[in-house]
Design an enzyme around this catalytic site. Sequence first.
Site, PDB file in Angstrom:
ATOM      1  N   LYS A 286       0.828  -1.218   0.000  1.00  0.00           N
ATOM      2  CA  LYS A 286       0.000   0.000   0.000  1.00  0.00           C
ATOM      3  C   LYS A 286       0.858   1.262   0.000  1.00  0.00           C
ATOM      4  CE  LYS A 286      -2.291  -0.932   3.765  1.00  0.00           C
ATOM      5  NZ  LYS A 286      -1.621  -2.201   4.119  1.00  0.00           N
TER       6      LYS A 286
ATOM      7  N   ARG B 142      -9.048   0.858   9.821  1.00  0.00           N
ATOM      8  CA  ARG B 142      -8.526  -0.490  10.048  1.00  0.00           C
ATOM      9  C   ARG B 142      -9.624  -1.448  10.494  1.00  0.00           C
ATOM     10  NH1 ARG B 142      -2.916  -0.940  10.326  1.00  0.00           N
ATOM     11  NH2 ARG B 142      -1.785   1.028  10.458  1.00  0.00           N
TER      12      ARG B 142
ATOM     13  N   ARG C  85      12.274  -6.799   4.063  1.00  0.00           N
ATOM     14  CA  ARG C  85      12.278  -5.333   4.184  1.00  0.00           C
ATOM     15  C   ARG C  85      13.429  -4.860   5.076  1.00  0.00           C
ATOM     16  NH1 ARG C  85       5.921  -3.692   4.683  1.00  0.00           N
ATOM     17  NH2 ARG C  85       6.231  -4.336   6.845  1.00  0.00           N
TER      18      ARG C  85
ATOM     19  N   ARG D 295      13.100  -3.670  10.868  1.00  0.00           N
ATOM     20  CA  ARG D 295      12.190  -3.100  11.855  1.00  0.00           C
ATOM     21  C   ARG D 295      11.776  -4.168  12.865  1.00  0.00           C
ATOM     22  NH1 ARG D 295       7.315  -0.109   8.914  1.00  0.00           N
ATOM     23  NH2 ARG D 295       6.700  -2.299   8.834  1.00  0.00           N
TER      24      ARG D 295
ATOM     25  N   ARG E 170       0.816  -9.952  13.183  1.00  0.00           N
ATOM     26  CA  ARG E 170       0.212  -8.849  12.418  1.00  0.00           C
ATOM     27  C   ARG E 170      -0.781  -9.371  11.386  1.00  0.00           C
ATOM     28  NH1 ARG E 170       4.977  -5.644   9.917  1.00  0.00           N
ATOM     29  NH2 ARG E 170       3.337  -4.232   9.203  1.00  0.00           N
TER      30      ARG E 170
END
Length: 221
Positions: A20, A96, A135, A168, A179
């Site tokens: 996104k 959300r 990532r 991260r 998640r």
Amino acid sequence: MVIFPLMKIIILLGAPGSGKGTIAGRLSAGGGACRHISSGDLLRDAVKRQTAAGAEADGYMKRGELVPDELVARMISDLLAGAAGDCTLLLDGFPRTVAQAQMLDAAVAAGGAGLDMAILLDVPEEILTDRIAGRRVCPACGAGYHVASIPPKAEGVCDVCGAALVVRKDDNPETVRNRLAVYRVQTAPLIDFYEARGLLRRVDGAREAGLVADDLRRLLA
């Protein structure tokens, strides 16, 4: 609130790792009509501008607490009121939940406008996991990379400022599983919510980012 009739309001849906932020960044680059609004940007902007909602949100964030839905909805209202009329707002990270979506509906309707569409970036879960695992982020300037699809010029080093890249905390395997589980329970019901209203558009998000961005440009044209 005043909302100009030429403003388009688009919801970007998709699981963590669906792209996104990447796609919205491509659409909003170059000073075009699209403006990418992530939930984090929304909070930081409201705090920076010292709006009443931003000042209240700052207190929650400094205490390490979640900002209440009602307060985020107020910041969305402030954003819409201050946005230029001839633009497309890409909302990424809000709503959300269905409850947040209903609050957003009320905030938008108060300005005499409506949502144009909700775009789902559809990506299989195994691809999501691989994407998130690869990532990397620069802790100094915030630039983002991926070891396979967006690698830095020098391995492990930020192209922008030369700092060492890091993973991260919320991108470690256990956190990723959590998640995705939270997404399935809390956020995935938004797909049915917007589909029932005829607002949902599905895009294959498993492809190269440029192809996905081209599909969204056609939808927004």
